[in-house]
Scaffold this active site. Structure first.
Site, mmCIF file in Angstrom:
data_model
loop_
_atom_site.group_PDB
_atom_site.id
_atom_site.type_symbol
_atom_site.label_atom_id
_atom_site.label_comp_id
_atom_site.label_asym_id
_atom_site.label_seq_id
_atom_site.Cartn_x
_atom_site.Cartn_y
_atom_site.Cartn_z
ATOM 1 N N ASP A 160 0.839 -1.194 0.000
ATOM 2 C CA ASP A 160 0.000 0.000 0.000
ATOM 3 C C ASP A 160 0.879 1.251 0.000
ATOM 4 O O ASP A 160 1.921 1.279 -0.654
ATOM 5 C CB ASP A 160 -0.953 -0.030 1.208
ATOM 6 C CG ASP A 160 -2.303 0.602 0.898
ATOM 7 O OD1 ASP A 160 -2.334 1.825 0.701
ATOM 8 O OD2 ASP A 160 -3.301 -0.126 0.855
ATOM 9 N N ASP A 169 -1.631 3.262 17.969
ATOM 10 C CA ASP A 169 -2.346 1.991 17.889
ATOM 11 C C ASP A 169 -1.551 0.876 17.218
ATOM 12 O O ASP A 169 -2.088 -0.204 16.939
ATOM 13 C CB ASP A 169 -3.693 2.179 17.178
ATOM 14 C CG ASP A 169 -4.873 1.938 18.113
ATOM 15 O OD1 ASP A 169 -4.659 1.323 19.171
ATOM 16 O OD2 ASP A 169 -6.003 2.348 17.784
ATOM 17 N N HIS A 192 -3.768 5.898 3.185
ATOM 18 C CA HIS A 192 -4.480 4.674 2.819
ATOM 19 C C HIS A 192 -3.883 3.450 3.493
ATOM 20 O O HIS A 192 -4.599 2.618 4.077
ATOM 21 C CB HIS A 192 -4.435 4.536 1.298
ATOM 22 C CG HIS A 192 -5.405 3.580 0.717
ATOM 23 N ND1 HIS A 192 -5.120 2.254 0.518
ATOM 24 C CD2 HIS A 192 -6.676 3.748 0.269
ATOM 25 C CE1 HIS A 192 -6.152 1.636 -0.034
ATOM 26 N NE2 HIS A 192 -7.124 2.532 -0.201
ATOM 27 N N ASN A 206 -5.747 -0.776 24.870
ATOM 28 C CA ASN A 206 -4.775 0.280 25.167
ATOM 29 C C ASN A 206 -5.452 1.617 25.437
ATOM 30 O O ASN A 206 -4.813 2.658 25.462
ATOM 31 C CB ASN A 206 -3.771 0.429 24.016
ATOM 32 C CG ASN A 206 -4.424 0.869 22.715
ATOM 33 O OD1 ASN A 206 -5.643 0.803 22.559
ATOM 34 N ND2 ASN A 206 -3.610 1.313 21.770
ATOM 35 N N VAL A 210 -8.858 2.510 18.110
ATOM 36 C CA VAL A 210 -9.711 1.443 17.606
ATOM 37 C C VAL A 210 -9.073 0.077 17.877
ATOM 38 O O VAL A 210 -7.986 -0.013 18.439
ATOM 39 C CB VAL A 210 -9.944 1.612 16.086
ATOM 40 C CG1 VAL A 210 -10.737 2.879 15.803
ATOM 41 C CG2 VAL A 210 -8.623 1.633 15.322
ATOM 42 N N ALA A 298 -7.445 -8.706 -7.981
ATOM 43 C CA ALA A 298 -8.516 -9.421 -7.286
ATOM 44 C C ALA A 298 -9.164 -10.509 -8.137
ATOM 45 O O ALA A 298 -9.570 -11.557 -7.624
ATOM 46 C CB ALA A 298 -9.587 -8.425 -6.826
ATOM 47 N N TYR A 300 -7.963 -12.516 -10.404
ATOM 48 C CA TYR A 300 -7.231 -13.747 -10.725
ATOM 49 C C TYR A 300 -7.793 -14.886 -9.873
ATOM 50 O O TYR A 300 -8.156 -14.682 -8.700
ATOM 51 C CB TYR A 300 -5.741 -13.586 -10.443
ATOM 52 C CG TYR A 300 -5.052 -12.571 -11.322
ATOM 53 C CD1 TYR A 300 -5.205 -12.603 -12.712
ATOM 54 C CD2 TYR A 300 -4.234 -11.602 -10.770
ATOM 55 C CE1 TYR A 300 -4.567 -11.685 -13.528
ATOM 56 C CE2 TYR A 300 -3.585 -10.666 -11.571
ATOM 57 C CZ TYR A 300 -3.760 -10.706 -12.957
ATOM 58 O OH TYR A 300 -3.129 -9.790 -13.750
ATOM 59 N N VAL A 303 -6.442 -15.308 -6.269
ATOM 60 C CA VAL A 303 -6.570 -14.201 -5.324
ATOM 61 C C VAL A 303 -7.989 -14.152 -4.774
ATOM 62 O O VAL A 303 -8.966 -14.290 -5.521
ATOM 63 C CB VAL A 303 -6.203 -12.861 -5.996
ATOM 64 C CG1 VAL A 303 -6.356 -11.702 -5.011
ATOM 65 C CG2 VAL A 303 -4.778 -12.908 -6.540
ATOM 66 N N SER A 351 -11.796 24.835 20.706
ATOM 67 C CA SER A 351 -10.996 24.255 19.643
ATOM 68 C C SER A 351 -11.572 22.890 19.292
ATOM 69 O O SER A 351 -11.849 22.077 20.190
ATOM 70 C CB SER A 351 -9.535 24.123 20.096
ATOM 71 O OG SER A 351 -8.734 23.563 19.094
#
Length: 538
Positions: A160, A169, A192, A206, A210, A298, A300, A303, A351
């Protein structure tokens, strides 16, 4: 790891584990209410800030406004209605020249017109905690994790835009990476890749942000394939093959590819088939063209192609649909880790967190805050900063264009989806107006400040270790499946790629038309059901 699960005796066999899951899911639901859907509080409970020495006169002013309102209500609606118009004082902060009161909205509106006062909502505060994004329990991630299938010992490769490795995180997650000369795999100016990686692996327990499908348990290998603020720099098919081979060389069992192209290549097809034969499972996004076009890699056969669904388990209208879609996973309004945030919006003395928008103008602007509703048409907003709620008939860029056409100097896009993080997006084509996005909760707070002067700075802050964003696409669906695959490999390290793939597809929740369909394939991925299948319990 050896896990023996009996579907018919699931509750009895996993009593302690399920107690944790049920408590965890209830806790997660509470957190979605508290951290994502939480109300900002009573909009009629406000701080009244005044000039030093003006407390007595302000208290008299409030009494006068209440008396006037009661008199008006008594004449129009009767004594009972007038009796309900009252004010409550909660705090008097003499050292801050402030009073906190709950007042009728008519009185608050009258006080806002006094230029010597600052009127701000008294917002609720909640315990700092993490949120379970809706997609993680939807694919039964916590159920599998609770019985030990948590992804430990498995490496997932993310091809990516890199990753902000220092994000809060990702603390404690083992990471390695690959990047071309002059690039850094552990930075991300696109966002991304960091978002995708968070869905797979964001740390749990933690008290921040998320939780991923494998909460801090898998290890990650990152290959930077895109780069820059506009996610530019995608390589050719040969570059993707090289990236995938780097994943395998690093020991990855699963590869996530939230990327696509409309043109296949036989060399690339054969390369992924060989990776599967070597024991690596490639997972990829089906594409966001809302068409029957096939997306590669995707489409193929080797995959696993992933389409997107929304919270209601409905096919997402942007998701490609064709004969190569294998399964579906959550891909709408997905909150995850992000490497950047916006410069805070200031209103009065307050703020408010924002996310800068791609395509925005760069000028810092100020003006009175006004609520434009959905901004589906042009309003009279000369020199104002307009709150525009997402949804309605106009796109985000069109809303911003309407604001600009109405004379506004700035636009604030307000999410309608639950979640504490703003939605990432673009204002391209918006006629050069400064704009930012805010979460649903922040928007609610800002509506209580309409009329006050706001200062909007659309500058993006990169390298934010505590930032999160809401995104959608098959790019967000694919990492849910990659994460589930990692859970399965951790439960049965000897499993073949085909066994894991069969477990995922054969136990998916059937959606759309009965049986396999082009929109959602076999259906929504379910980790616990797939785990039962993989271990021979169903």
């Amino acid at each position: 790891m050896s896990l023996m699960l009996k579907q018919s005796a699931r509750v009895a066999t996993l009593a302690s584990g399920l107690a944790f899951v049920l408590a965890g899911n209830a806790f997660a639901a509470d957190l979605e209410s508290a951290a994502g859907d939480q109300p900002a509080g009573d909009p009629n409970r406000v701080w009244i800030r005044f000039q030093p020495g003006a407390k007595s006169s302000i208290q008299s002013l409030v009494r006068d406004k209440l008396d006037a309102l009661r008199a008006s209500l008594k004449s129009s609606q009767g004594a009972r209605a007038a009796g309900l118009a009252s004010g409550t004082t909660h705090f008097e902060f003499d050292n801050l020249n402030s009073i906190v009161m709950t007042l009728p909205p008519q009185v608050i509106e009258a006080l806002r017109k006094n230029k010597n006062l600052v009127i701000e909502q008294d917002p609720l505060r909640y315990p700092a905690s993490e949120m379970m994004p809706w997609g993680v329990p939807a694919v039964q991630g916590p159920d599998a994790v609770a019985v030990g299938a948590d992804g430990s010992g498995v490496k997932v490769c993310v091809i990516d835009s890199g990753i902000l490795a220092t994000h809060e995180d990702f603390a404690g997650i083992a990471m390695s990476g690959t990047a071309s000369n002059g690039k850094s795999w552990n930075t991300d100016n696109c966002g991304h890749g960091t978002h995708v990686a968070g869905t797979i692996a964001a740390v749990g327990n933690n008290s921040a942000g998320v939780v991923g499908v494998s909460p801090g348990k898998v290890s990650l290998h990152i290959v930077k394939y895109f780069d820059g603020p506009s996610c530019a720099g995608g390589a050719y098919a040969s570059g993707l093959v090289s990236a995938a081979q780097a994943c395998a060389a690093a020991g990855a069992k699963v590869i996530n590819m939230s990327l696509k192209s409309g043109l296949g290549n036989s060399g690339e097809r054969d390369a992924f088939a060989k990776l599967v034969a070597s024991g690596v499972l490639p997972v990829a996004a089906a594409g966001n063209d809302s068409s029957t076009s096939k997306s590669y890699p995707a489409s193929y056969p080797s995959v696993l192609s992933v389409g997107a669904i929304d919270r209601g388990k409905n096919w997402a209208s942007f998701s490609n649909y064709n004969s190569e879609v294998d399964v579906a996973a959550p891909g709408v309004d997905i909150t995850s880790t992000y490497p950047m945030k916006g410069t805070p919006l200031t209103v009065g003395a307050g703020s408010y967190a924002t996310l800068a928008m791609a395509g925005t103008a760069t000028a810092t602007v100020s003006g009175a805050l006004v609520d434009g509703g959905t901004c589906d048409s042009r309003g009279s907003w000369s020199k104002k900063i307009v709150l525009c709620t997402r949804g309605g008939t106009a796109t985000s860029a069109e809303k911003a264009g309407n604001a600009r056409a109405g004379g506004a100097v700035g636009v604030v896009l307000v999410d309608t989806a639950p979640g504490f993080a703003p939605k990432a997006g673009t204002l391209t084509g918006s006629l050069n107006i400064s704009g930012v996005a805010v979460s649903q909760d922040t928007g609610a707070a800002l509506r209580g400040l309409v009329g006050q002067t706001a200062v909007l700075n659309p500058t993006m802050v990169y390298g934010a270790n505590d930032a999160y964003a809401n995104m959608q696409g098959t790019s967000m669906a694919s990492p849910h499946v990659a994460g589930v695959a990692a859970l399965l490999f951790s439960a049965k390290p000897s499993a073949t790629v085909q066994q894991v793939r069969d477990a995922i597809t054969s136990t998916a929740l059937d959606l759309e038309t009965p049986g396999r369909d082009d929109k959602t394939g076999a259906g929504m991925v379910r980790a616990f059901e797939a785990l039962d299948k993989l271990l021979g319990n169903k």
